[in-house]
Design a protein around this motif. Sequence first.
Motif, PDB file in Angstrom:
ATOM      1  N   ASP A  11       1.003  -1.445   0.019  1.00 48.29           N
ATOM      2  CA  ASP A  11      -0.652   0.003   0.092  1.00 48.29           C
ATOM      3  C   ASP A  11       0.788   1.188   0.144  1.00 48.29           C
ATOM      4  N   THR A  13      -0.738   4.222  -0.949  1.00 47.51           N
ATOM      5  CA  THR A  13      -1.537   5.237  -1.368  1.00 47.51           C
ATOM      6  C   THR A  13      -0.865   6.507  -0.762  1.00 47.51           C
ATOM      7  N   TRP A  35      -2.194  -1.195  -3.570  1.00 43.17           N
ATOM      8  CA  TRP A  35      -2.797  -0.014  -3.594  1.00 43.17           C
ATOM      9  C   TRP A  35      -1.673   1.297  -4.035  1.00 43.17           C
ATOM     10  N   ASP A  58      -6.016  -0.757  -7.875  1.00 45.97           N
ATOM     11  CA  ASP A  58      -6.949   0.405  -7.894  1.00 45.97           C
ATOM     12  C   ASP A  58      -6.508   1.119  -8.776  1.00 45.97           C
TER      13      ASP A  58
END
Length: 334
Positions: A11, A13, A35, A58
């Motif tokens: 992740d 993000t 992500w 994503d």
Amino acid sequence: MCDLCNLQSLDVTWCDSLKELPNAIGKLIKLRHLWIYGSGVAFIPKGIERITCLRTLDVFTMCGGENESKAANLRELKNLNHIGGSLKIWNLRGGVEDASDAAEAQLKNKKRLRCLLLAFDYSRQNGILIEALRPPSDLENLTIYRYGGLHLPNWMMTLTRLQELKLGYCANLEVLPPLGRLPNLEGLVLRSLKVRRLDAGFLGIEKDENASINEGEIARVTAFPKLKELEIWYLEEVEEWDGIGTRVGEEDANTTSIISIMPQLRDLIIENCPLLRALPDYVLAAPLQELDISRCPILTNRYGEEEMGEDWQKISHIPNICFDDYGRKTELFN
């Protein structure tokens, strides 16, 4: 990082200073979730096609320029059939070669995909590309952004489970398909299109010459049967929003039509449609709970209470009504 052979989630993000993922990311064959939304990552590295266990991806950004040799193209999505949830594909470019890659991606086989955003580059050749990006039939949420084609894809009307549709900044799009025939659509956003008229074709209730209606039968037609929220932004060329008019069976005294349009509509936002003259009867008859009209001078003069509008009484029953000359700023395509 790519030596973490058991890594299942990554992740990054909102890591906005991060510009690239490791080139050897394809070694993370047990990765389930990736992500990257909101980060500075400009492209997905080649080799992602080897991560066939991937469940979450994503964002997939198409890349040109100096990084093109390092970036994955759409065809590397072909074997990632387990990805589900939401996928945003950015910077889609038109052209036959890109359409070939898109066809290889086989988005239609991503059966777990529920939300899809397709962001283009305004090219008129986007029409070739978008046809190859057919999503799975179970898709529930679709956003098409900065599309430069003249027509929306033929596959759109096959998305019978679609619940939310957003069309934004499609500068050449003049005609909408019969969106009223989408049986489960609950939310519709139209923003910055070249559409000049919202008519029976948009509703999907134009007369069908091939329709077979026996004498004495009642033809029941419902357009947008589940639509609850409708937002219309910056349709600066729209003058007419047609009412019902002549429809199926009305030309034949032996048949009867019962037409229902947007019977569940509750929220309507109209902003910066300066030429729009009036709201159609079916909207005024809908069970609206909220009506928000901004920067639409003709509508404000016609319906506004403070302007002593001639048709104020037609909307006065709506619980929440707002007229705003300044408009609102919202990010609809995040």
